[in-house]
Design an enzyme around this catalytic site. Structure first.
Site, PDB file in Angstrom:
ATOM      1  N   ASP A  11       0.856  -1.204   0.000  1.00  0.00           N
ATOM      2  CA  ASP A  11       0.000   0.000   0.000  1.00  0.00           C
ATOM      3  C   ASP A  11       0.891   1.254   0.000  1.00  0.00           C
ATOM      4  O   ASP A  11       0.880   2.041   0.936  1.00  0.00           O
ATOM      5  CB  ASP A  11      -0.945  -0.006   1.224  1.00  0.00           C
ATOM      6  CG  ASP A  11      -0.215  -0.057   2.554  1.00  0.00           C
ATOM      7  OD1 ASP A  11      -0.776   0.414   3.552  1.00  0.00           O
ATOM      8  OD2 ASP A  11       0.930  -0.564   2.597  1.00  0.00           O
ATOM      9  N   ASP A  16       6.676   1.238   2.161  1.00  0.00           N
ATOM     10  CA  ASP A  16       6.457   0.255   1.086  1.00  0.00           C
ATOM     11  C   ASP A  16       7.379   0.558  -0.096  1.00  0.00           C
ATOM     12  O   ASP A  16       7.949  -0.339  -0.710  1.00  0.00           O
ATOM     13  CB  ASP A  16       5.014   0.319   0.582  1.00  0.00           C
ATOM     14  CG  ASP A  16       3.984   0.091   1.668  1.00  0.00           C
ATOM     15  OD1 ASP A  16       3.815   0.981   2.498  1.00  0.00           O
ATOM     16  OD2 ASP A  16       3.372  -0.991   1.689  1.00  0.00           O
ATOM     17  N   ASP A 241       8.442  -1.784   6.387  1.00  0.00           N
ATOM     18  CA  ASP A 241       8.288  -2.750   5.304  1.00  0.00           C
ATOM     19  C   ASP A 241       9.583  -3.342   4.744  1.00  0.00           C
ATOM     20  O   ASP A 241       9.629  -4.541   4.452  1.00  0.00           O
ATOM     21  CB  ASP A 241       7.465  -2.114   4.168  1.00  0.00           C
ATOM     22  CG  ASP A 241       6.026  -1.860   4.606  1.00  0.00           C
ATOM     23  OD1 ASP A 241       5.394  -0.956   4.064  1.00  0.00           O
ATOM     24  OD2 ASP A 241       5.541  -2.582   5.525  1.00  0.00           O
TER      25      ASP A 241
HETATM   26  O1  RIB Z   1       2.046  -0.437  10.719  1.00  0.00           O
HETATM   27  C1  RIB Z   1       2.969  -0.183   9.697  1.00  0.00           C
HETATM   28  C2  RIB Z   1       2.481  -0.720   8.393  1.00  0.00           C
HETATM   29  O2  RIB Z   1       1.288  -0.026   8.007  1.00  0.00           O
HETATM   30  C3  RIB Z   1       3.468  -0.465   7.248  1.00  0.00           C
HETATM   31  O3  RIB Z   1       3.320  -1.479   6.298  1.00  0.00           O
HETATM   32  C4  RIB Z   1       3.008   0.841   6.694  1.00  0.00           C
HETATM   33  O4  RIB Z   1       3.375   1.013   5.334  1.00  0.00           O
HETATM   34  C5  RIB Z   1       1.516   0.683   6.796  1.00  0.00           C
HETATM   35  O5  RIB Z   1       1.064  -0.100   5.692  1.00  0.00           O
HETATM   36 CA    CA Z   2       2.779  -0.850   4.037  1.00  0.00          CA
END
Ligand code: RIB
Ligand code: CA
Length: 325
Positions: A11, A16, A241
């Site tokens: 996402d 990410d 991530d």
């Molecule tokens: O809690 C952190 C996660 O939530 C990470 O993957 C961030 O990118 C969000 O997606």
């Molecule tokens: Ca993420």
């Protein structure tokens, strides 16, 4: 050594984006596609962002598919306060015109699994993954493993006292995956990702590298650094991530143990990952929960993979004991 074939479900989202870059710069991985789910931002914006990141590293050959843009049951709640209105730290990079993203992420995932052995790196809410399992769990059970960033064992939540964001956005999907997956699951939760702080020192090193990729990382993380200071007085930013990607590359980066894990899907604790360390529920362990990591070793891998031309400088900075508190 044969490359691992992977699909990154994400996402994007600032961390990410760093994970996508790490995966695509890692020679051990073959990224068959990037699938997008709503989370940090709406899925369509996330798909645009994935293209922007792919363009920045000349990898528009990697296909991007958008999937589920709403959680299985809950109303979508996004995180522009953390990742910026555009999801890339208010950098407002131009829309990529050379190629477009596609729809049908779930179909892409299932078709890819039918063709070859695929590992899945899931970095957002697990809506696409749960939906693929619901559509054809027999095919899905051919997946080699799922390494997902999500949940928290003994660490506190980051969007409620007890819930981690990916599980909080779509707790029903997380519960479904944990209770129905017939493939090995590894939870890269806040217990380990909170250790992975891109500190002001590291950011200064990137500024000194002064090349296109280092500038991109500095640019997209600036907003995220400001959020971390306002939110929790962290200097720098937690890049969750990329640790999931690094773990898939090198399991020795983290320690963990298998437990039965379930997810709370309603009430004040919604999204909480419930790790049954005491085996009260007498259920078979369904997930390896990572609990320890070595952040310094992660950053060696992260920086050396992205900036091999600065290997010597990275060694000097990361081995300099003056910087450790
Ligand atoms: O809690 C952190 C996660 O939530 C990470 O993957 C961030 O990118 C969000 O997606
Ligand atoms: Ca993420």
């Amino acid at each position: 050594m044969e490359k691992k074939k992977v699909i990154i479900d994400c996402d994007p989202g600032i961390d990410d984006s760093l994970a996508i870059i790490l995966a695509l710069k890692s020679p051990e991985l073959e990224v068959r596609g990037i699938t997008i789910v709503s989370g940090n931002v709406h899925g369509n914006k996330g798909a645009e962002n994935a293209l922007k990141i792919l363009k920045s590293i000349n990898r528009l050959d990697v296909p991007v598919y958008v999937g589920k843009t709403e959680p299985l049951k809950r109303q979508l709640v996004t995180a522009e306060d953390t990742h910026g209105e555009d999801g890339l730290g208010e950098t407002q990079y131009p829309t990529v015109e050379e190629t477009r993203y596609r729809t049908g992420a779930v179909e892409f995932i299932l078709n890819a699994i039918k063709k070859e052995e695929i590992s899945i790196i899931a970095l957002g809410p697990l809506t696409n993954i749960a939906t693929a399992m619901q559509e054809d769990n027999e095919v899905f059970s051919k997946v080699k493993e799922i390494v997902f960033m999500g949940g928290a064992f003994k660490s506190f939540g980051n969007c409620s006292p007890v819930a981690e964001f990916n599980f909080w956005v779509d707790p029903d999907a997380a519960k479904y995956v944990l209770n129905n997956a017939k493939v090995p699951l590894t939870m890269v939760g806040l217990d380990v990702t909170r250790e992975i702080v891109l500190t002001p020192n590291y950011i200064e090193m990137l500024k000194q590298f002064n090349n296109q990729l280092s500038k991109l990382i500095v640019d997209i993380t600036r907003f995220y650094v400001n959020f971390h200071w306002k939110q929790e007085k962290t200097l720098g930013c937690v890049i969750n991530d990329p640790l999931a990607v690094a773990y898939l590359l090198d399991n020795s980066l983290c320690e963990g143990k298998s437990y039965y894990v379930d997810v709370v899907i309603e009430g004040q604790a919604i999204g909480m990952s419930m790790v049954d360390e005491g085996n009260f529920l007498r259920k078979k362990p369904n997930c390896k929960v990572l609990t320890e990591t070595d952040a310094n070793r992660f950053f060696y891998k992260f920086f050396n993979t992205l900036f091999p031309e600065f290997k010597e400088d990275i060694e000097i900075v990361l081995s300099d004991k003056r910087y450790s508190y």
